[in-house]
Write an enzyme that holds these catalytic residues in place. Structure first.
Site, PDB file in Angstrom:
ATOM      1  N   CYS A   1     -11.062   2.624  -1.005  1.00 50.56           N
ATOM      2  CA  CYS A   1      -9.724   3.047  -0.579  1.00 50.56           C
ATOM      3  C   CYS A   1      -9.470   2.292   0.718  1.00 50.56           C
ATOM      4  CB  CYS A   1      -9.693   4.556  -0.329  1.00 50.56           C
ATOM      5  SG  CYS A   1      -8.150   5.102   0.434  1.00 50.56           S
TER       6      CYS A   1
ATOM      7  N   HIS B   1      -7.794   2.924   3.184  1.00 53.08           N
ATOM      8  CA  HIS B   1      -7.755   3.727   4.414  1.00 53.08           C
ATOM      9  C   HIS B   1      -9.167   3.853   5.036  1.00 53.08           C
ATOM     10  CE1 HIS B   1      -3.799   4.976   3.016  1.00 53.08           C
ATOM     11  NE2 HIS B   1      -3.615   5.704   4.093  1.00 53.08           N
TER      12      HIS B   1
ATOM     13  N   GLU C   1      -4.525   8.806   8.184  1.00 57.67           N
ATOM     14  CA  GLU C   1      -3.084   8.726   8.460  1.00 57.67           C
ATOM     15  C   GLU C   1      -2.752   9.435   9.785  1.00 57.67           C
ATOM     16  OE1 GLU C   1      -0.105   7.663   6.451  1.00 57.67           O
ATOM     17  OE2 GLU C   1      -1.448   6.430   5.249  1.00 57.67           O
TER      18      GLU C   1
ATOM     19  N   CYS D   1      -4.115  -1.523  -2.223  1.00 62.03           N
ATOM     20  CA  CYS D   1      -4.289  -0.093  -2.493  1.00 62.03           C
ATOM     21  C   CYS D   1      -5.139   0.018  -3.754  1.00 62.03           C
ATOM     22  CB  CYS D   1      -2.924   0.551  -2.704  1.00 62.03           C
ATOM     23  SG  CYS D   1      -3.002   2.295  -3.153  1.00 62.03           S
ATOM     24  N   ASN D   2      -6.263   0.689  -3.622  1.00 65.10           N
ATOM     25  CA  ASN D   2      -7.146   0.835  -4.793  1.00 65.10           C
ATOM     26  C   ASN D   2      -6.505   1.693  -5.875  1.00 65.10           C
ATOM     27  OD1 ASN D   2     -10.236  -0.107  -4.194  1.00 65.10           O
ATOM     28  ND2 ASN D   2      -9.156   0.376  -2.303  1.00 65.10           N
TER      29      ASN D   2
ATOM     30  N   ASP E   1       0.858  -1.193   0.000  1.00 67.75           N
ATOM     31  CA  ASP E   1       0.000   0.000   0.000  1.00 67.75           C
ATOM     32  C   ASP E   1       0.888   1.235   0.000  1.00 67.75           C
ATOM     33  OD1 ASP E   1      -2.473   1.525   0.197  1.00 67.75           O
ATOM     34  OD2 ASP E   1      -1.929   1.949   2.268  1.00 67.75           O
ATOM     35  N   SER E   2       0.284   2.384  -0.297  1.00 68.19           N
ATOM     36  CA  SER E   2       1.024   3.643  -0.270  1.00 68.19           C
ATOM     37  C   SER E   2       1.391   4.031   1.166  1.00 68.19           C
ATOM     38  CB  SER E   2       0.163   4.746  -0.881  1.00 68.19           C
ATOM     39  OG  SER E   2      -1.067   4.817  -0.194  1.00 68.19           O
TER      40      SER E   2
ATOM     41  N   GLY F   1      -3.019   8.623  -4.285  1.00 73.26           N
ATOM     42  CA  GLY F   1      -4.290   8.865  -4.974  1.00 73.26           C
ATOM     43  C   GLY F   1      -4.420  10.225  -5.620  1.00 73.26           C
TER      44      GLY F   1
END
Ligand code: DGL
Length: 247
Positions: free
Chosen positions: A180, A182, A150, A70-71, A7-8, A40
């Protein structure tokens, strides 16, 4: 089976949570590109080049499968990743669409897709859902949710105001796709704001997808070994992971 999870940032931990709960894997190598999150808001070629760098890192491990948690990466870089490694690579968008198909029987349900700018502008959820016969789809980019998560802001005035801003024209939603990784951290808040709409979660969706499409079996004896890597502040990623995943 040993899986890489990419993921980012920390969002992919919501997918790890589902993977751990499902007891599908013996080992997970998690890599979050925390130095360059968010992805994104970036353009396609940047997301592809960051993803291919991550892929080089994953090549140091003898992985059986790579899970793109991660989308935004799933939207823009899945083909390029697949072309550059010889193991199965699964993204979260196909599995998200499959989860809607498997759990929503009414094709005229009002579906709301939330995601980053990259995910929404790729139109992959939209096109996939239309192809499966769903007719009423609204998509909105909600990138501000990413830094809130985050920052560990899962409730309170800033989140409420952000939802007010994004959802001001939204009504009568039956299903929300949390497009997403997150967003599951604020799943309850989003669902409550949208009159208890049903939510689709990338982590739970990928578990079902792996069971259905790949030769993965639930093994209750698995105590999945997990190692965390991050491109910036790995200790804070580990701290969040231990808190969220209870490990
Ligand atoms: N977790 C990522 C996703 O699922 C997005 C966060 C970002 O913008 O990097 O799209």
């Amino acid at each position: 089976m040993k899986a890489g999870v990419f993921d980012s940032g920390i969002g992919g931990l919501t997918v790890v949570k589902s993977l751990l709960k499902a007891k599908l894997l013996e080992e997970i190598i998690y890599y979050g590109d925390t130095a360059r999150v968010p992805y994104g808001t970036k353009d396609k070629s940047t997301i592809i080049s960051y993803s291919l760098e991550a892929l080089e890192f994953f090549k140091n491990f003898d992985l059986d499968i790579l899970i793109i948690a991660c989308n935004s990466v799933s939207a823009y870089a899945l083909n390029e990743i697949r072309e550059n490694i010889d193991i199965p690579v699964v993204g979260v968008i196909e599995s998200g669409i499959m989860a809607v198909e498997n759990s929503i029987s009414t094709k005229d349900s009002n579906i709301l897709v939330l995601g980053t700018k990259a995910t929404i502008s790729s139109n992959l959820y939209n096109n996939g859902l239309l192809k499966n016969g769903f007719k009423n789809i609204t998509s909105i980019a909600t990138p501000l949710f990413v830094p809130l998560v985050e920052e560990g802001i899962f409730e309170g005035a800033i989140l409420d105001e952000t939802m007010k801003l994004y959802f001001k024209d939204i009504q009568n939603i039956d299903v929300v796709i949390l497009g997403c990784t997150h967003f599951p951290l604020i799943e309850n808040k989003i669902s409550k704001y949208l009159n208890s709409a049903k939510t689709i979660h990338s982590g739970d969706a990928i578990v079902k997808f792996l069971l259905q499409e790949y030769d993965l079996k639930i093994n209750n004896n698995y105590d999945t070994k997990i190692t965390f890597f991050a491109t910036s502040s790995p200790d804070s990623l580990k701290e969040v992971a231990h808190k969220w995943l209870n490990i």
